[in-house]
Design a protein around this motif. Structure first.
Motif, PDB file in Angstrom:
ATOM      1  N   LEU A 125      41.438   2.547  39.264  1.00  0.00           N
ATOM      2  CA  LEU A 125      42.134   3.236  38.186  1.00  0.00           C
ATOM      3  C   LEU A 125      41.205   3.519  37.009  1.00  0.00           C
ATOM      4  N   ARG A 126      40.153   2.739  36.899  1.00  0.00           N
ATOM      5  CA  ARG A 126      39.181   2.974  35.827  1.00  0.00           C
ATOM      6  C   ARG A 126      38.613   4.384  35.911  1.00  0.00           C
ATOM      7  N   TYR A 127      38.458   4.889  37.123  1.00  0.00           N
ATOM      8  CA  TYR A 127      37.921   6.236  37.338  1.00  0.00           C
ATOM      9  C   TYR A 127      38.764   7.289  36.628  1.00  0.00           C
ATOM     10  N   ALA A 128      40.086   7.096  36.620  1.00  0.00           N
ATOM     11  CA  ALA A 128      40.969   8.072  35.994  1.00  0.00           C
ATOM     12  C   ALA A 128      40.730   8.192  34.498  1.00  0.00           C
ATOM     13  N   PHE A 129      40.206   7.131  33.884  1.00  0.00           N
ATOM     14  CA  PHE A 129      40.005   7.131  32.435  1.00  0.00           C
ATOM     15  C   PHE A 129      38.557   7.415  32.035  1.00  0.00           C
ATOM     16  N   THR A 130      37.624   7.306  32.983  1.00  0.00           N
ATOM     17  CA  THR A 130      36.216   7.477  32.644  1.00  0.00           C
ATOM     18  C   THR A 130      35.630   8.784  33.145  1.00  0.00           C
ATOM     19  N   ALA A 147      38.461  14.246  36.240  1.00  0.00           N
ATOM     20  CA  ALA A 147      39.727  13.636  36.637  1.00  0.00           C
ATOM     21  C   ALA A 147      40.659  13.508  35.439  1.00  0.00           C
ATOM     22  N   GLY A 148      40.102  13.160  34.276  1.00  0.00           N
ATOM     23  CA  GLY A 148      40.911  13.047  33.072  1.00  0.00           C
ATOM     24  C   GLY A 148      41.554  14.360  32.684  1.00  0.00           C
ATOM     25  N   GLY A 149      40.803  15.461  32.801  1.00  0.00           N
ATOM     26  CA  GLY A 149      41.365  16.770  32.500  1.00  0.00           C
ATOM     27  C   GLY A 149      42.479  17.157  33.454  1.00  0.00           C
ATOM     28  N   PHE A 150      42.309  16.827  34.711  1.00  0.00           N
ATOM     29  CA  PHE A 150      43.342  17.091  35.717  1.00  0.00           C
ATOM     30  C   PHE A 150      44.606  16.306  35.406  1.00  0.00           C
ATOM     31  N   LEU A 151      44.473  15.017  35.111  1.00  0.00           N
ATOM     32  CA  LEU A 151      45.635  14.174  34.823  1.00  0.00           C
ATOM     33  C   LEU A 151      46.328  14.602  33.529  1.00  0.00           C
ATOM     34  N   ALA A 152      45.529  15.009  32.535  1.00  0.00           N
ATOM     35  CA  ALA A 152      46.125  15.480  31.279  1.00  0.00           C
ATOM     36  C   ALA A 152      46.958  16.738  31.505  1.00  0.00           C
ATOM     37  N   ALA A 153      46.484  17.615  32.389  1.00  0.00           N
ATOM     38  CA  ALA A 153      47.229  18.841  32.689  1.00  0.00           C
ATOM     39  C   ALA A 153      48.545  18.513  33.379  1.00  0.00           C
ATOM     40  N   ILE A 154      48.536  17.539  34.287  1.00  0.00           N
ATOM     41  CA  ILE A 154      49.779  17.109  34.934  1.00  0.00           C
ATOM     42  C   ILE A 154      50.747  16.548  33.889  1.00  0.00           C
ATOM     43  N   ALA A 155      50.233  15.699  33.007  1.00  0.00           N
ATOM     44  CA  ALA A 155      51.085  15.100  31.978  1.00  0.00           C
ATOM     45  C   ALA A 155      51.707  16.178  31.091  1.00  0.00           C
ATOM     46  N   GLY A 156      50.919  17.167  30.711  1.00  0.00           N
ATOM     47  CA  GLY A 156      51.439  18.233  29.876  1.00  0.00           C
ATOM     48  C   GLY A 156      52.513  19.047  30.567  1.00  0.00           C
ATOM     49  N   GLU A 157      52.319  19.302  31.861  1.00  0.00           N
ATOM     50  CA  GLU A 157      53.298  20.088  32.613  1.00  0.00           C
ATOM     51  C   GLU A 157      54.601  19.305  32.832  1.00  0.00           C
ATOM     52  N   LEU A 158      54.471  17.985  33.004  1.00  0.00           N
ATOM     53  CA  LEU A 158      55.654  17.161  33.268  1.00  0.00           C
ATOM     54  C   LEU A 158      56.416  16.772  32.002  1.00  0.00           C
ATOM     55  N   ALA A 159      55.774  16.904  30.844  1.00  0.00           N
ATOM     56  CA  ALA A 159      56.394  16.439  29.601  1.00  0.00           C
ATOM     57  C   ALA A 159      57.806  16.986  29.393  1.00  0.00           C
ATOM     58  N   GLN A 217      35.464  24.943  38.492  1.00  0.00           N
ATOM     59  CA  GLN A 217      36.846  24.883  38.956  1.00  0.00           C
ATOM     60  C   GLN A 217      37.738  24.686  37.736  1.00  0.00           C
ATOM     61  N   ASP A 218      38.930  25.255  37.779  1.00  0.00           N
ATOM     62  CA  ASP A 218      39.856  25.164  36.655  1.00  0.00           C
ATOM     63  C   ASP A 218      40.763  23.953  36.875  1.00  0.00           C
ATOM     64  N   VAL A 219      40.363  22.797  36.317  1.00  0.00           N
ATOM     65  CA  VAL A 219      41.135  21.572  36.550  1.00  0.00           C
ATOM     66  C   VAL A 219      42.480  21.611  35.835  1.00  0.00           C
ATOM     67  N   VAL A 220      42.566  22.375  34.748  1.00  0.00           N
ATOM     68  CA  VAL A 220      43.853  22.491  34.057  1.00  0.00           C
ATOM     69  C   VAL A 220      44.844  23.248  34.939  1.00  0.00           C
ATOM     70  N   ALA A 221      44.401  24.378  35.489  1.00  0.00           N
ATOM     71  CA  ALA A 221      45.281  25.137  36.387  1.00  0.00           C
ATOM     72  C   ALA A 221      45.643  24.310  37.615  1.00  0.00           C
ATOM     73  N   LYS A 222      44.709  23.507  38.098  1.00  0.00           N
ATOM     74  CA  LYS A 222      44.979  22.673  39.266  1.00  0.00           C
ATOM     75  C   LYS A 222      46.041  21.620  38.943  1.00  0.00           C
ATOM     76  N   GLY A 223      45.920  20.982  37.783  1.00  0.00           N
ATOM     77  CA  GLY A 223      46.914  19.993  37.391  1.00  0.00           C
ATOM     78  C   GLY A 223      48.281  20.609  37.163  1.00  0.00           C
ATOM     79  N   GLN A 224      48.310  21.763  36.529  1.00  0.00           N
ATOM     80  CA  GLN A 224      49.592  22.429  36.284  1.00  0.00           C
ATOM     81  C   GLN A 224      50.260  22.833  37.595  1.00  0.00           C
ATOM     82  N   ALA A 225      49.454  23.357  38.526  1.00  0.00           N
ATOM     83  CA  ALA A 225      50.006  23.767  39.822  1.00  0.00           C
ATOM     84  C   ALA A 225      50.534  22.563  40.591  1.00  0.00           C
ATOM     85  N   ALA A 226      49.813  21.444  40.519  1.00  0.00           N
ATOM     86  CA  ALA A 226      50.246  20.233  41.224  1.00  0.00           C
ATOM     87  C   ALA A 226      51.565  19.716  40.660  1.00  0.00           C
ATOM     88  N   ALA A 227      51.674  19.691  39.334  1.00  0.00           N
ATOM     89  CA  ALA A 227      52.908  19.204  38.710  1.00  0.00           C
ATOM     90  C   ALA A 227      54.089  20.112  39.032  1.00  0.00           C
TER      91      ALA A 227
END
Length: 355
Positions: free
Chosen positions: A73-78, A82-94, A304-314
């Protein structure tokens, strides 16, 4: 302090326990004035609300989705990508109110997160294909989305054009005249260090696709690259092994890297040996994350557009959850996002004289 319950509030206001419950879960059943009296009493008594576990059992939902990672899980924060991808998911799910639970694929004693953690659905993100955690999620019949995974017909997926991006990176260096190559691959499990035959490795989706893309260009050109393989976070290991290759008499003049983070390790090895980038060594990364522009000289990389990837995943996951609850069915989406070669200053013509 005594535990405050719905009955405690009911006794204070002089109504039934069900009336108090309705004030929280079915406010349309009460007059505004009565609901306001109940909520005021609850606040005065210090009531924090209905028990989340009981509420989840009653509704049949948890209000949370899992994101499964092979890495710690440390990888997700460092890792910045990966952090940009997870942030995009969080924003889409908010707006949906869904919370995110990070799941490691490793067991902790008797607890297997993919089997035991209560969630309404899951994103499987760049996981080892041999991980039993993915099988556990499948067996639970949860709504899922695969991201950076091999496509499965009945599971929604979001991928990027890894192979095309790697092909563009290799062609860029071939066009610059390079013929002596090294490739820094990614791999969490299995063999690390110098790899003689990468085709024998069990690879994740992105690693495999990028290796195929590089080979699409290098094999027809008669190039036989040297291979390194290390986990993403092991930059020092990349640095050490790249230094060995770059100190050799027939050292590579070009390095293709699985990620920008990997490219940082190669750049450090070049600095250790006082090799100039790009005059003595060209380096190309992958991702176009923050490391790419921080590196000096700035890194040529595949974006690669990690924001678009996170939004699409969410979006795909919320749709899968909706369908699982009786929503209209439709084709399972399989999304492929483009990649783009971004040429900066870390790549240049192959050295003209023998090195």
């Amino acid at each position: 302090m005594p535990r405050v319950t719905l009955q405690t509030i009911a006794d204070r206001v002089g109504v039934s326990r069900m009336t108090v419950s309705n004030a929280f879960s079915r406010p349309d059943q009460l007059s505004p004035a009565l609901r306001e009296r109940i909520l005021a009493a609850a606040q005065d008594l210090g009531y924090v609300g209905p028990d989340p576990t009981a509420r989840a059992l009653a509704k049949g939902t948890t209000g949370a989705v899992g994101i499964l990672l092979t890495d710690s899980l440390r990888y997700a924060f460092t890792d910045l990508v990966a952090g940009g991808f997870l942030a995009a998911i969080a924003g889409e799910l908010a707006p949906t109110g869904l919370a995110i639970t990070l799941l490691t694929s490793a067991a902790a004693g008797d607890v297997v997160p993919a089997r035991d953690v209560a969630i309404d659905g899951a994103v499987v993100y760049s996981c080892d294909p041999t991980s039993p955690a993915v099988s556990w999620l499948r067996r639970r019949n949860l709504p899922m989305v695969f991201v950076d995974q091999d496509q499965v017909d009945d599971v929604a997926s979001v991928n990027i054009a890894d192979r095309a991006g790697a092909r563009a990176a290799a062609q860029h260096l071939i066009d610059l005249g390079h013929r002596r190559f090294a490739i820094a691959m990614n791999g969490e499990n299995g063999r690390h260090g110098f790899i003689t035959d990468p085709s024998t490795l069990i690879e994740g989706h992105a690693s495999h696709q990028r290796r195929l893309g590089w080979s699409d260009v290098l094999e027809p050109a008669g190039v036989k690259p040297a291979f390194l393989r290390h986990p993403l976070e092991k930059t020092e290991d990349v640095r050490r092994d790249a230094r060995v290759l770059l100190a050799a008499e027939d050292r590579p003049t070009a390095f293709l890297c699985f990620s920008d983070t990997t490219a940082v390790g190669v750049r450090q090895a070049a600095e250790d040996l006082r090799l100039r980038v790009p005059e003595d060594l060209s380096i190309v990364g992958f991702d176009d994350g923050p490391d790419a522009v921080r590196m000096q000289p700035a890194l040529t990389t595949v974006r690669q557009d990690v924001v678009a990837k996170g939004q699409a995943a969410a979006a795909a996951l919320t749709e899968a959850i909706r369908r699982s609850r009786g929503g209209p069915a439709g084709p399972v989406p399989h999304i492929m996002l483009p990649t783009e070669l971004v040429i900066r200053d870390s790549s240049g013509p192959a050295p003209r004289t023998p090195v």
